[in-house]
Design an enzyme around this catalytic site. Structure first.
Site, mmCIF file in Angstrom:
data_model
loop_
_atom_site.group_PDB
_atom_site.id
_atom_site.type_symbol
_atom_site.label_atom_id
_atom_site.label_comp_id
_atom_site.label_asym_id
_atom_site.label_seq_id
_atom_site.Cartn_x
_atom_site.Cartn_y
_atom_site.Cartn_z
ATOM 1 N N SER A 139 -65.026 -81.802 11.874
ATOM 2 C CA SER A 139 -63.912 -82.432 12.189
ATOM 3 C C SER A 139 -63.299 -82.935 10.889
ATOM 4 C CB SER A 139 -64.241 -83.548 13.400
ATOM 5 O OG SER A 139 -63.214 -84.117 13.513
ATOM 6 N N TYR A 151 -67.814 -91.917 15.864
ATOM 7 C CA TYR A 151 -67.726 -90.463 15.983
ATOM 8 C C TYR A 151 -67.196 -89.898 14.474
ATOM 9 C CZ TYR A 151 -65.542 -86.256 16.992
ATOM 10 O OH TYR A 151 -65.322 -84.881 16.874
#
Length: 227
Positions: A139, A151
């Site tokens: 990501s 995250y």
């Protein structure tokens, strides 16, 4: 009957979003696709859409025994395993550190980190036979710092792990690629994001990495929305 002369790609998190789009894109390029996820009904619907080159395998990738069984079933069905796309992952509903939910962290870390490790551990023996490829969804959040984001920290792990795995696989002719997108219009978000990256954009990036010549190892593909 599936074509056992075709190359085979195993995809985790294949029931929707990026995983499903990648299955369609790879199958269109002639790949067999083994589809792994927990949502059996969605998997079977996708496999039926793709046809004989698709295998639906209900699997919780945080379960090592289930994952090993899925790998064995894939090889039994298609004859070999040429590539793996470790795509399964999740976020957290409670943002930040002080206000975060430790149970959410536990479940997210298990899927975003440990399941990636489990997937690599279970598939590398087969990939070694084919000098295959391991691809993982990272990501933008694993390349930059986001305030209090656990995250993001899991995706930083993925970023580092992918580079380390690439060096290990290089010893026997294998390759590893991390895909690091910005915002993608998937079920990850509560509201649709029609102007952001689409699952098909990520699928095309995965296929690009898969289709490289043997002399080219694409270590990372970083995509951002155009707007």
């Amino acid at each position: 009957m599936p074509d056992k002369n075709a190359r085979t790609l195993m995809i985790t998190g294949a029931s929707s979003g990026i995983g499903a789009a990648t299955a369609r894109a790879a199958a269109a390029k002639g790949w067999n696709v083994a589809l792994l996820a927990r949502r059996k009904d969605r998997l079977e619907e996708l496999a039926s859409e793709i046809g004989e080159s698709a295998l639906a395998v209900e699997c919780d990738v945080t379960d090592r025994d289930a994952l090993s069984a899925a790998v064995a079933k894939t090889v039994e069905t298609f004859g070999s395993l040429d590539a793996v796309y470790a795509n399964a992952g999740k976020g957290a509903d409670s943002p930040g550190m002080e206000n975060g939910d430790p149970q959410e962290w536990h479940d997210m870390i298990h899927l975003n980190i440990l399941a990636v490790l489990y997937t690599a551990h279970a598939t590398l023996p087969e990939l070694k036979k084919t000098k295959g490829m391991f691809i993982v969804t990272g990501s933008k959040a694993g390349r930059e710092h986001f305030k209090g984001s656990v995250y993001s920290a899991t995706k930083w792990f993925v970023q580092g792990f992918a580079g380390n795995l690439a060096e290990e696989m290089r010893d026997w002719g294998g390759r590893c690629t991390v895909i690091t997108p910005g915002m993608v219009n998937t079920e990850f978000f509560d509201e649709a994001k029609p102007t952001k990256l689409q699952p098909e954009d990520i699928a095309d990036a995965v296929v690009f990495a898969l289709e490289q010549r043997e002399t080219s190892a694409v270590r990372e593909i970083h995509l951002m929305p155009a707007d």
